[in-house]
Design a protein around this motif. Structure first.
Motif, short mmCIF file in Angstrom:
data_model
loop_
_atom_site.label_atom_id
_atom_site.label_comp_id
_atom_site.label_asym_id
_atom_site.label_seq_id
_atom_site.Cartn_x
_atom_site.Cartn_y
_atom_site.Cartn_z
N MET A 1 1.10 -0.90 -0.02
CA MET A 1 -0.09 -0.13 -0.14
C MET A 1 0.80 1.23 0.30
SD MET A 1 -3.16 1.18 2.67
CE MET A 1 -3.72 -0.10 2.04
N ARG A 2 0.64 2.41 -0.19
CA ARG A 2 1.57 3.93 -1.10
C ARG A 2 0.63 4.36 -0.55
NH1 ARG A 2 0.61 0.75 -5.79
NH2 ARG A 2 -0.33 2.62 -6.26
N GLY A 3 1.49 5.84 -0.45
CA GLY A 3 0.94 7.17 0.71
C GLY A 3 0.62 7.10 1.40
N ASP A 4 -0.46 7.74 1.93
CA ASP A 4 -1.30 7.88 3.47
C ASP A 4 -1.99 6.14 3.74
OD1 ASP A 4 0.43 10.51 3.70
OD2 ASP A 4 -1.98 11.57 2.79
N THR A 5 -2.40 6.42 5.22
CA THR A 5 -2.31 5.62 5.70
C THR A 5 -4.31 5.54 4.65
OG1 THR A 5 -1.39 5.45 7.57
CG2 THR A 5 -3.73 4.41 7.45
N MET A 6 -4.48 3.96 3.90
CA MET A 6 -5.85 4.17 3.41
C MET A 6 -6.82 3.36 4.77
SD MET A 6 -7.53 1.81 1.14
CE MET A 6 -6.77 2.19 -0.62
N ARG A 7 -8.61 4.39 4.45
CA ARG A 7 -8.97 3.91 6.08
C ARG A 7 -10.70 3.16 4.73
NH1 ARG A 7 -11.17 10.10 6.85
NH2 ARG A 7 -11.15 9.95 5.13
N VAL A 8 -10.75 2.35 5.46
CA VAL A 8 -11.65 1.51 5.13
C VAL A 8 -12.47 1.13 6.21
CG1 VAL A 8 -11.68 -0.78 4.09
CG2 VAL A 8 -9.81 0.30 3.56
N VAL A 9 -13.91 1.03 5.72
CA VAL A 9 -15.03 0.54 6.31
C VAL A 9 -15.62 -0.80 5.84
CG1 VAL A 9 -17.67 1.20 7.48
CG2 VAL A 9 -15.87 2.73 7.40
N ILE A 10 -15.62 -1.70 6.87
CA ILE A 10 -15.74 -3.10 5.81
C ILE A 10 -18.10 -2.77 6.35
CG2 ILE A 10 -15.67 -5.52 5.72
CD1 ILE A 10 -12.78 -4.87 6.03
N VAL A 11 -18.71 -3.42 5.46
CA VAL A 11 -20.14 -3.60 6.01
C VAL A 11 -20.38 -4.97 5.95
CG1 VAL A 11 -22.51 -3.05 5.31
CG2 VAL A 11 -20.24 -1.96 4.76
N VAL A 22 -8.66 -8.21 8.51
CA VAL A 22 -7.62 -8.86 8.89
C VAL A 22 -6.39 -8.37 7.74
CG1 VAL A 22 -5.82 -11.48 9.72
CG2 VAL A 22 -8.63 -10.56 10.61
N GLU A 23 -6.53 -8.87 6.74
CA GLU A 23 -5.44 -8.77 5.22
C GLU A 23 -6.05 -7.04 4.87
OE1 GLU A 23 -4.52 -11.29 2.94
OE2 GLU A 23 -5.36 -12.86 3.66
N LEU A 24 -7.16 -6.20 5.34
CA LEU A 24 -5.87 -4.96 4.65
C LEU A 24 -4.67 -4.61 6.24
CD1 LEU A 24 -9.72 -4.23 3.67
CD2 LEU A 24 -7.72 -3.17 3.06
N GLY A 28 -1.61 -2.31 6.34
CA GLY A 28 -1.04 -0.81 7.34
C GLY A 28 -2.56 0.07 6.50
N ALA A 29 -3.74 -0.73 6.84
CA ALA A 29 -5.21 0.28 6.17
C ALA A 29 -5.92 0.60 7.60
CB ALA A 29 -6.00 -0.60 5.67
N ARG A 440 -10.38 -12.36 0.17
CA ARG A 440 -8.82 -11.86 -0.08
C ARG A 440 -9.02 -11.18 -1.60
NH1 ARG A 440 -6.30 -18.00 1.54
NH2 ARG A 440 -5.46 -17.82 3.49
N ARG A 441 -9.49 -11.35 -2.00
CA ARG A 441 -9.99 -10.74 -3.79
C ARG A 441 -10.16 -9.52 -3.60
NH1 ARG A 441 -14.06 -8.79 -5.49
NH2 ARG A 441 -15.33 -10.22 -4.62
N VAL A 442 -10.84 -8.75 -3.14
CA VAL A 442 -11.25 -7.66 -2.19
C VAL A 442 -10.10 -6.80 -1.73
CG1 VAL A 442 -12.31 -7.29 -0.20
CG2 VAL A 442 -13.34 -6.21 -1.57
N ALA A 443 -9.37 -7.35 -0.67
CA ALA A 443 -8.11 -6.41 -0.30
C ALA A 443 -7.02 -6.82 -1.18
CB ALA A 443 -7.78 -7.73 1.31
N THR A 444 -7.08 -7.11 -2.18
CA THR A 444 -6.40 -7.22 -2.67
C THR A 444 -6.67 -6.06 -3.60
OG1 THR A 444 -5.51 -9.16 -2.64
CG2 THR A 444 -4.59 -8.17 -5.01
N GLU A 445 -7.60 -6.02 -4.19
CA GLU A 445 -8.17 -4.76 -4.92
C GLU A 445 -7.51 -3.08 -4.28
OE1 GLU A 445 -12.45 -5.03 -5.79
OE2 GLU A 445 -12.46 -6.60 -6.80
#
Length: 462
Positions: A1-11, A22-24, A28-29, A440-445
């Motif tokens: 993951m590049r740049g600033d920390t990505m903020r992710v909400v998982i529903v 867990v993957e994200l 570092g997310a 795993r697929r969506v985390a890779t995306e």
């Protein structure tokens, strides 16, 4: 993951959402998981079947091809219990009870063989990577499995067996699914023989102590990143991010979460109820999309008493409510757990009964199957049709037209919104393995920066 920390909400804190989280986090997310229930696990749920034994109220079985699931089982120090059966099977065909060493019901073998030959040919014709692009996809997606049976199969024994088979494999009423969905589901899961087999098949093991233990282990790793009792009402996105709004509580207060990206990891019928702004280009479900029709009944005993009569606990009935039963007792035999499956049209009828009538019907059926058994010491029903935050189990049922309309965009991001869940997996669709692979697929995306056009709205700067 590049740049600033990505903020992710998982529903959704089912197996797909937890896996993605867990993957994200590992990448570092900054992750927040919103779960409508007061527990993690979604359609994986442990039920107290006796004073000492916990059984799977939801997803339960796995096999050697479920490599991602087996990796997680090993990583979290869980153990497998064999589903191998010792003893005779019991069959109740048109109210006639028989016992035999075979797992095949006492129906015409030639007729059943012809049915499976036809199914095998159908399954082989479907593209596993893009079922909507299969030869004859338009025709197969227009026709229900019930219509296919009426047109293709004449022997009454094969017609009797077909809904039992689909109920066990897919928790489906043949009248509710398209032929394309039936064929794809069977191919995605590894084929008819693999899906239908215990030894060497998709039902070879269960997780000792219950499959929910895996979700609890994933949840423990995520800790306070999970917010329970937080059903999502709306997802609003723009150039500067995403706003996720939860359903207001009793005091009228609604929690809000801001993120760079959102992963929606809930069944299609639930995703369709979320208010997306801007709206979805294509729906997540249609009027034809159905709920997986499954109810599980657990009967608890001091020990597996049926074994004393040389029985395995496995049964098949041509009439409900318990279309099949299986011995789900702990490996050490310290308690007896008999699990009954009510599926398809029988599940719809059974779910409509009040609780006392459900128990009465299940116990009466059990007595017809196993007249030598004493009354159970424990009784529990897990009715997935009534589960507000599942809308059925094992998985959503794609009705006529659904694959052609929904299939091509199952995993296509909607701007900053991405999709997970076993119904988005073209591998092992509807199974725990499919859920993990989708997570795993969506985390890779997200980790590798998959982009989708962001709707041109600055809705979050206020």
């Amino acid at each position: 993951m590049r740049g600033d920390t990505m903020r992710v909400v998982i529903v959704g804190a089912g197996l797909a959402g937890l896996t993605a989280a867990v993957e994200l986090v590992a990448a570092g997310a900054e992750v927040t998981v919103l779960e409508a229930r007061d527990r993690v696990g979604g359609r994986m749920h442990g039920i107290s079947a006796t004073a000492t034994a916990v059984a799977d109220g939801g997803a339960a079985y796995l096999g050697v091809r479920h490599t991602a699931l087996l990796e997680q089982v090993e990583e979290y120090g869980l153990h497998l219990a064999s589903t191998g059966m010792v003893g005779d099977s019991t069959f109740l065909v048109s109210d006639r009870r028989t016992t035999t060493a075979s797992r095949v019901p006492p129906l015409d073998a030639v007729a059943l063989g012809d049915l499976f030959d036809r199914l095998e040919d159908l399954v082989a014709s479907v593209r596993p990577d893009a079922p909507w692009s299969s030869p004859q996809a338009e025709r197969l997606d227009r026709v229900t499995a019930a219509r296919w049976l009426a047109d293709e199969v004449t022997h009454p024994d094969a017609r009797t067996f077909f809904p039992l088979f689909l109920g066990e494999m897919m928790a489906a009423d043949p009248a509710a699914i398209s032929v394309l969905h039936m064929a794809f589901y069977l191919r995605s899961g590894g084929g008819i023989r693999y899906l239908n087999a215990f030894e060497g098949g998709a039902q070879q093991w269960r997780i000792d102590g219950g499959a929910h233990l895996l979700c609890e282990a994933l949840g423990d790793r995520l800790g306070d990143r999970i917010r329970l009792s937080s059903p999502v009402a709306a997802i609003e996105q723009g150039d500067d991010g995403v706003l996720v709004r939860c359903v207001a509580d009793e005091d009228g207060r609604s929690s809000e979460y801001r993120a760079d990206r959102v992963v929606v990891a809930v069944p299609p019928l639930l995703a369709e109820r979320i208010d997306f702004l801007p709206g979805l280009r294509t729906p997540r479900a249609t009027a034809a999309t159905g709920r997986g029709c499954a109810v599980k009944v657990h009967l608890g005993y001091p020990d597996p008493v049926w074994r004393q009569s040389g029985l395995s606990g496995w049964s098949v009935s041509t009439d409900g409510p318990l279309l099949s039963t299986v011995d789900d007792s702990p490996p050490d035999g310290s308690a007896g757990v008999l699990t009954g499956f009510v599926t398809g049209a029988e599940a719809i009828a059974y779910s409509a009964l009040p609780g006392d009538r459900q128990k009465e019907a299940a116990l009466a059926h059990t007595h017809r199957l196993f007249p030598q058994l004493p009354p159970p010491t424990h009784f529990a029903v897990t009715d997935w049709l009534r589960e507000k935050y599942s809308r059925g189990c094992y998985a959503a049922l794609f009705g006529p037209g659904d694959w052609l309309q929904l299939g091509p965009t199952l995993t296509e991001p909607h701007g900053r919104v991405h999709w997970a869940g076993t119904e988005t997996s073209l591998e092992f669709f509807g199974l725990m393995e499919g859920a993990i692979r989708s997570g795993r697929r969506v985390a890779t995306e997200l980790i590798h920066g998959a982009e989708s056009a962001i709707p041109s709205r600055k809705v979050l700067s206020r």
